[in-house]
Design a protein around this motif. Sequence first.
Motif, PDB file in Angstrom:
ATOM      1  N   ASP A 143      41.352  48.114  19.867  1.00  0.00           N
ATOM      2  CA  ASP A 143      42.621  47.430  20.134  1.00  0.00           C
ATOM      3  C   ASP A 143      42.369  45.979  20.529  1.00  0.00           C
ATOM      4  O   ASP A 143      41.285  45.621  20.964  1.00  0.00           O
ATOM      5  N   THR A 144      43.403  45.154  20.412  1.00  0.00           N
ATOM      6  CA  THR A 144      43.320  43.794  20.939  1.00  0.00           C
ATOM      7  C   THR A 144      43.745  43.827  22.399  1.00  0.00           C
ATOM      8  O   THR A 144      44.496  44.707  22.820  1.00  0.00           O
ATOM      9  N   ILE A 145      43.264  42.864  23.151  1.00  0.00           N
ATOM     10  CA  ILE A 145      43.626  42.805  24.577  1.00  0.00           C
ATOM     11  C   ILE A 145      45.027  42.220  24.702  1.00  0.00           C
ATOM     12  O   ILE A 145      45.321  41.184  24.136  1.00  0.00           O
ATOM     13  N   PRO A 146      45.925  42.893  25.404  1.00  0.00           N
ATOM     14  CA  PRO A 146      47.301  42.391  25.522  1.00  0.00           C
ATOM     15  C   PRO A 146      47.420  41.212  26.490  1.00  0.00           C
ATOM     16  O   PRO A 146      46.682  41.129  27.472  1.00  0.00           O
ATOM     17  N   ASP A 147      48.343  40.319  26.184  1.00  0.00           N
ATOM     18  CA  ASP A 147      48.672  39.194  27.076  1.00  0.00           C
ATOM     19  C   ASP A 147      47.440  38.418  27.519  1.00  0.00           C
ATOM     20  O   ASP A 147      47.242  38.153  28.692  1.00  0.00           O
ATOM     21  N   PHE A 148      46.601  38.068  26.591  1.00  0.00           N
ATOM     22  CA  PHE A 148      45.347  37.387  26.896  1.00  0.00           C
ATOM     23  C   PHE A 148      45.602  35.898  27.086  1.00  0.00           C
ATOM     24  O   PHE A 148      45.552  35.114  26.153  1.00  0.00           O
ATOM     25  N   ASN A 149      45.932  35.528  28.315  1.00  0.00           N
ATOM     26  CA  ASN A 149      46.182  34.136  28.681  1.00  0.00           C
ATOM     27  C   ASN A 149      45.944  34.012  30.181  1.00  0.00           C
ATOM     28  O   ASN A 149      46.819  34.291  30.983  1.00  0.00           O
ATOM     29  N   TYR A 150      44.724  33.636  30.539  1.00  0.00           N
ATOM     30  CA  TYR A 150      44.318  33.607  31.941  1.00  0.00           C
ATOM     31  C   TYR A 150      44.002  32.181  32.393  1.00  0.00           C
ATOM     32  O   TYR A 150      43.506  31.375  31.626  1.00  0.00           O
TER      33      TYR A 150
ATOM     34  N   THR B 285      46.315  47.489  36.312  1.00  0.00           N
ATOM     35  CA  THR B 285      46.774  48.872  36.426  1.00  0.00           C
ATOM     36  C   THR B 285      47.858  49.222  35.414  1.00  0.00           C
ATOM     37  O   THR B 285      47.808  50.286  34.807  1.00  0.00           O
ATOM     38  N   ASP B 286      48.830  48.342  35.213  1.00  0.00           N
ATOM     39  CA  ASP B 286      49.967  48.660  34.341  1.00  0.00           C
ATOM     40  C   ASP B 286      49.728  48.319  32.870  1.00  0.00           C
ATOM     41  O   ASP B 286      50.067  49.100  31.984  1.00  0.00           O
ATOM     42  N   THR B 287      49.159  47.151  32.598  1.00  0.00           N
ATOM     43  CA  THR B 287      48.987  46.714  31.218  1.00  0.00           C
ATOM     44  C   THR B 287      47.699  47.270  30.615  1.00  0.00           C
ATOM     45  O   THR B 287      47.722  47.873  29.538  1.00  0.00           O
ATOM     46  N   LEU B 288      46.576  47.068  31.286  1.00  0.00           N
ATOM     47  CA  LEU B 288      45.298  47.557  30.759  1.00  0.00           C
ATOM     48  C   LEU B 288      45.037  49.019  31.097  1.00  0.00           C
ATOM     49  O   LEU B 288      44.192  49.656  30.486  1.00  0.00           O
ATOM     50  N   GLU B 289      45.762  49.533  32.106  1.00  0.00           N
ATOM     51  CA  GLU B 289      45.641  50.926  32.542  1.00  0.00           C
ATOM     52  C   GLU B 289      44.197  51.303  32.879  1.00  0.00           C
ATOM     53  O   GLU B 289      43.679  52.332  32.469  1.00  0.00           O
ATOM     54  N   ILE B 290      43.543  50.437  33.657  1.00  0.00           N
ATOM     55  CA  ILE B 290      42.171  50.686  34.092  1.00  0.00           C
ATOM     56  C   ILE B 290      42.220  51.757  35.190  1.00  0.00           C
ATOM     57  O   ILE B 290      42.832  51.551  36.232  1.00  0.00           O
TER      58      ILE B 290
END
Length: 110
Positions: free
Chosen positions: A4-11, A96-101
């Motif tokens: 998968d691609t990483i979501p919301d990748f803007n840090y 926790t919510d987006t990447l669900e680590i």
Amino acid sequence: MEGDTIPDFNYTDINGRMYNAENCRNKIIILNCLCIGCHSCVQEIPSLNQLVNSYKNREDIVFISLAFDYKSDLKKFLVSTPFDYSIVDNKAKYLTDTLEIPIYPTQIII
């Protein structure tokens, strides 16, 4: 998330450097998930610093740590525990919510 691609990748890290899909194109990204209250997360920092040092001449590798903690707490922590990754603060919800680590420490290779 394999494949998968990483979501919301803007840090933006605590020093103001930006990391996004555009300026990290064609680079290997090593993401560390950090909470300074996590003993295992803190315990692995010296080894992670050695990893960064071993690839310091590689411009195609970027080391980023996504931290649960706020910038002010991280700055205090880094005085006594140097960490050579670029650190992005206040990412608890994203982790926790987006990447669900589910467990920490966690490393993600992109």
